[in-house]
Design an enzyme around this catalytic site. Structure first.
Site, short mmCIF file in Angstrom:
data_model
loop_
_atom_site.label_atom_id
_atom_site.label_comp_id
_atom_site.label_asym_id
_atom_site.label_seq_id
_atom_site.Cartn_x
_atom_site.Cartn_y
_atom_site.Cartn_z
N TYR A 227 0.82 -1.21 0.00
CA TYR A 227 0.00 0.00 0.00
C TYR A 227 0.86 1.26 0.00
CZ TYR A 227 -4.69 -1.87 0.85
OH TYR A 227 -5.91 -2.49 0.73
N ASP B 56 -12.68 -8.72 4.04
CA ASP B 56 -13.92 -8.65 3.23
C ASP B 56 -14.49 -10.06 3.08
OD1 ASP B 56 -13.71 -5.87 2.77
OD2 ASP B 56 -14.38 -6.09 0.69
N ASP C 290 -6.64 -6.86 4.05
CA ASP C 290 -7.74 -6.17 3.37
C ASP C 290 -8.65 -7.20 2.71
OD1 ASP C 290 -9.22 -4.03 2.18
OD2 ASP C 290 -8.15 -4.41 0.31
C1 IPM Z 1 -10.45 -0.91 3.87
C2 IPM Z 1 -10.61 -0.29 2.50
C3 IPM Z 1 -9.42 0.61 2.22
C4 IPM Z 1 -8.19 -0.29 2.20
C5 IPM Z 1 -9.52 1.43 0.93
C6 IPM Z 1 -10.75 2.32 0.92
C7 IPM Z 1 -8.28 2.25 0.67
O1 IPM Z 1 -10.78 -1.27 1.54
O2 IPM Z 1 -10.33 -0.14 4.85
O3 IPM Z 1 -10.45 -2.13 3.96
O4 IPM Z 1 -7.88 -0.92 1.20
O5 IPM Z 1 -7.50 -0.33 3.23
MG MG Z 2 -11.02 -3.21 2.34
#
Ligand code: IPM
Ligand code: MG
Length: 362
Positions: free
Chosen positions: A141, A247, A243
């Site tokens: 990142y 999800d 990340d």
């Molecule tokens: C999260 C989101 C963020 C990330 C984005 C919006 C930059 O997906 O907080 O998980 O990738 O960290």
């Molecule tokens: Mg995310």
């Protein structure tokens, strides 16, 4: 206690869930006798529209000076042109970095009312209780990026110190839970992962003899998360794997709208946000589930203000509200009696006030 919270409602459904969450925070403060001031600032796409900068200097200063920062969500199609030089997400990444919030805690638990919203079989979900610790200020990142005509690169870097501090935090957390840490990497391919695994194993062996550490490759962990989610307690992993896996893990909970997060620094304010995005298609319609935002308030009370009793009051009010069948559209399925984002927050606040009255009578 007196506290100042910087509120960053952001974009899309961010403002709706933030207002729900801050109204619950105000209720908790009133019921438990604290003075909490919430000041709003621009961040993300709305800040780009206002002044061309997703993280204006005024916002950053206020965040660094606050006791805690609460964020709704950022981003949306309006600011998603790949050719654009500024993006809302850059504001969020800079904020995380400037606040030094290297550890992102994302707990995943199962609420009975939400089980039928998960595509997974109920017997797989029974008793699932995972806390992800995602490294948040390093890795791909934040590495250098290059782009030439037909070649692009993103550099992934981790130092021993960056791995060690997040692994320590994960192991400390595991001590208060079931004592298992799964460290997730891709050590069969990536050099950063080989460093990650070495450091994680050493910290566990030398400093946390009472914690059991397992190592898993990210591809296999992604599968196990769906086939045997009860096999996890604390999961610690690098920024991008975290990340993606969180999800995925939201599918266990039944809706991404349910999950909160806390991002913690060595010292100084924490950053609290639901894990969901700005959901532009739902924005302004009262459809978003504010649970993740409200449960992030619970984490804020616990981790930044040290108010455990108040945190538990919020968590139990959310469970009670769901248990009474007060459900936003994401969880209600085909039922017609869904409540709006704001109505759900009002129901949680009422539960907190009522609970407090109940305690006063008893
Ligand atoms: C999260 C989101 C963020 C990330 C984005 C919006 C930059 O997906 O907080 O998980 O990738 O960290
Ligand atoms: Mg995310």
């Amino acid at each position: 206690m007196d506290a100042v919270i910087a509120l960053l409602p952001g974009d899309g459904v961010g403002p709706e869930v933030t207002h729900g969450a801050s109204s619950v925070l105000n209720t908790v403060a009133a019921v438990f006798g604290h003075r909490v001031r919430c000041d709003e600032y621009l961040m993300g796409g709305c800040a780009i529209d206002h002044c061309g900068d997703p993280l204006p200097a005024e916002t950053l200063q206020a965040c660094l000076a606050a006791d805690a920062v609460f964020l709704g969500a950022v981003g949306g199609p309006k600011w998603s042109d790949p050719a654009a030089s500024v993006r809302p997400e850059q504001g969020l990444l800079r904020l995380r970095r400037e606040m030094g919030v290297f550890a992102n805690l994302r707990p995943v638990t199962i609420n009975r009312r939400a089980v039928s919203s998960s595509p997974l079989r109920p017997e797989l979900l029974e008793g699932v209780d995972i806390c992800f610790v995602r490294e948040l200020t390093g890795g791909i990142y934040f590495g250098a990026k290059t782009r030439e005509a037909d070649v692009a690169t993103d550099l992934c870097t981790y130092t021993e110190a960056e791995v060690a501090r997040v692994v320590r935090l994960a192991c400390t957390l595991a001590r208060q839970r079931r004592g298992l840490v799964t460290s997730v990497d891709k050590a069969n391919v990536l050099e950063t992962s080989r460093l990650w695994r070495e450091v994680a194993a050493r910290i566990a062996r030398d400093e946390f003899a009472d914690v059991r550490m397992e190592h898993a490759l990210v591809d296999s962990a992604a599968m196990q998360l769906l086939t045997n989610p009860r096999g996890y307690d604390v999961v610690v992993t690098e920024n991008m794997f975290g990340d993606i896996l969180t999800d995925e893990a939201s599918v266990l909970a039944g809706s991404i709208g349910l999950l909160p997060s806390a991002s913690l620094a060595e010292s100084g304010p924490g950053l609290y946000e639901p894990i969901h995005g700005s959901a532009p298609d739902l924005a302004g319609r009262g459809l978003a589930n504010p649970c993740g935002a409200i449960l992030s308030v619970a984490m804020l009370l616990r981790h930044s203000l040290g108010l455990e009793r108040e945190a538990l009051a919020v968590e139990s009010a959310v469970s009670e509200t769901l248990a009474h069948g007060v459900l936003t559209a994401d969880l209600a399925g085909s039922r017609e009696d869904t409540v709006s984002t704001a109505e759900f927050a009002v129901a949680v606040a009422a539960e907190i006030s009522g609970g407090a009255q109940g305690r006063a009578i008893a």
